[in-house]
Design a protein around this motif. Structure first.
Motif, PDB file in Angstrom:
ATOM      1  N   VAL A  34      59.362  50.455   5.384  1.00 34.44           N
ATOM      2  CA  VAL A  34      59.297  51.764   4.744  1.00 34.44           C
ATOM      3  C   VAL A  34      58.853  51.581   3.298  1.00 34.44           C
ATOM      4  N   SER A  35      57.872  52.344   2.900  1.00 34.72           N
ATOM      5  CA  SER A  35      57.389  52.316   1.522  1.00 34.72           C
ATOM      6  C   SER A  35      58.336  53.171   0.679  1.00 34.72           C
ATOM      7  N   LEU A  42      50.515  50.105   1.205  1.00 40.57           N
ATOM      8  CA  LEU A  42      49.365  49.909   2.083  1.00 40.57           C
ATOM      9  C   LEU A  42      49.751  49.708   3.549  1.00 40.57           C
ATOM     10  N   PHE A  43      50.863  49.033   3.802  1.00 38.61           N
ATOM     11  CA  PHE A  43      51.173  48.621   5.168  1.00 38.61           C
ATOM     12  C   PHE A  43      52.445  49.227   5.761  1.00 38.61           C
ATOM     13  N   PHE A  44      53.282  49.812   4.937  1.00 38.74           N
ATOM     14  CA  PHE A  44      54.534  50.360   5.445  1.00 38.74           C
ATOM     15  C   PHE A  44      54.411  51.861   5.647  1.00 38.74           C
ATOM     16  N   GLN A  45      55.283  52.406   6.455  1.00 39.43           N
ATOM     17  CA  GLN A  45      55.278  53.839   6.732  1.00 39.43           C
ATOM     18  C   GLN A  45      55.978  54.620   5.619  1.00 39.43           C
ATOM     19  N   SER A  46      55.722  55.895   5.594  1.00 35.74           N
ATOM     20  CA  SER A  46      56.355  56.766   4.610  1.00 35.74           C
ATOM     21  C   SER A  46      57.833  56.957   4.953  1.00 35.74           C
ATOM     22  N   GLY A  67      61.834  60.297  10.881  1.00 34.53           N
ATOM     23  CA  GLY A  67      61.574  60.773  12.237  1.00 34.53           C
ATOM     24  C   GLY A  67      62.158  59.843  13.285  1.00 34.53           C
ATOM     25  N   HIS A  68      62.109  58.536  13.021  1.00 33.54           N
ATOM     26  CA  HIS A  68      62.725  57.563  13.938  1.00 33.54           C
ATOM     27  C   HIS A  68      64.236  57.767  13.983  1.00 33.54           C
ATOM     28  N   LEU A  69      64.811  58.028  12.842  1.00 38.84           N
ATOM     29  CA  LEU A  69      66.246  58.286  12.754  1.00 38.84           C
ATOM     30  C   LEU A  69      66.627  59.526  13.559  1.00 38.84           C
ATOM     31  N   LEU A  70      65.834  60.576  13.450  1.00 36.87           N
ATOM     32  CA  LEU A  70      66.140  61.827  14.155  1.00 36.87           C
ATOM     33  C   LEU A  70      66.169  61.650  15.669  1.00 36.87           C
ATOM     34  N   ARG A  71      65.404  60.713  16.176  1.00 34.79           N
ATOM     35  CA  ARG A  71      65.414  60.460  17.620  1.00 34.79           C
ATOM     36  C   ARG A  71      66.823  60.128  18.115  1.00 34.79           C
ATOM     37  N   PHE A  72      67.582  59.455  17.290  1.00 32.65           N
ATOM     38  CA  PHE A  72      68.929  59.064  17.686  1.00 32.65           C
ATOM     39  C   PHE A  72      69.949  60.169  17.421  1.00 32.65           C
ATOM     40  N   VAL A  73      69.670  60.996  16.435  1.00 35.50           N
ATOM     41  CA  VAL A  73      70.572  62.098  16.106  1.00 35.50           C
ATOM     42  C   VAL A  73      70.390  63.253  17.082  1.00 35.50           C
ATOM     43  N   THR A  74      69.138  63.564  17.399  1.00 34.36           N
ATOM     44  CA  THR A  74      68.821  64.676  18.304  1.00 34.36           C
ATOM     45  C   THR A  74      67.851  64.180  19.370  1.00 34.36           C
ATOM     46  N   PRO A  75      68.362  63.444  20.373  1.00 34.01           N
ATOM     47  CA  PRO A  75      67.458  62.910  21.399  1.00 34.01           C
ATOM     48  C   PRO A  75      66.800  64.035  22.199  1.00 34.01           C
ATOM     49  N   ALA A  76      65.574  63.797  22.614  1.00 37.09           N
ATOM     50  CA  ALA A  76      64.841  64.756  23.439  1.00 37.09           C
ATOM     51  C   ALA A  76      65.446  64.776  24.840  1.00 37.09           C
TER      52      ALA A  76
END
Length: 148
Positions: free
Chosen positions: A64-65, A87-91, A97-106
């Motif tokens: 993470v940048s 340059l190489f890390f995500q915002s 958004g990755h965190l939200l997958r675990f908080v509110t799974p689809a």
């Protein structure tokens, strides 16, 4: 849910007799130990309380940048003061958004309680079988009652 890091498997060496890393301190080792301990606590939390309906996961969001380690004088801090993270890390927003997958799974998203996730998938980390001992040593260090 615990936010961990791949440092849990790259630079960790948990010593139950030196949980504060006072004897062999290095910033990188302390960080790696903390992240490995979070993975161990996640598993132990699952083992102790999943039957009561509690689920737990640990995950590494990826690079993470951010302002992480920018003031550190360690080699990691030096790296984070360069353009490499931008340059190489995500915002931070994408990592959230990755965190939200675990908080509110689809719907239909099956998560494995007690697991460690990297790149959205469960990943095995070779860890010493010290979850219960780490839990007890930590609660003793914090002077907590573990009977409740």
């Amino acid at each position: 849910m615990q936010t961990s890091s791949n440092a849990a498997r790259l630079s960790a060496r948990v010593d139950l007799d030196d949980l504060n890393n006072a004897q062999k301190y290095s910033p990188v080792r302390a960080y790696g130990n903390a992240k490995l301990e979070l993975v161990l606590f996640t598993r132990e939390l699952h083992d102790r309380h999943h039957e009561q309906g509690l689920s737990s996961v640990a995950f590494h969001p990826g690079g993470v940048s951010s302002n992480f380690a920018r003031t550190s004088r360690s080699p990691v801090g030096t790296l984070f003061r360069t353009p490499v993270p931008r340059l190489f890390f995500q915002s931070p927003q994408k990592a959230a958004g990755h965190l939200l997958r675990f908080v509110t799974p689809a719907p239909g998203d099956s998560l494995i309680s007690g697991a460690y996730y990297e790149n959205g998938k469960p990943r095995t980390i070779k860890t010493p079988p010290i979850g219960p001992e780490l839990w007890e040593a930590t609660t003793a260090l914090l002077d907590l009652d573990t009977k409740g």
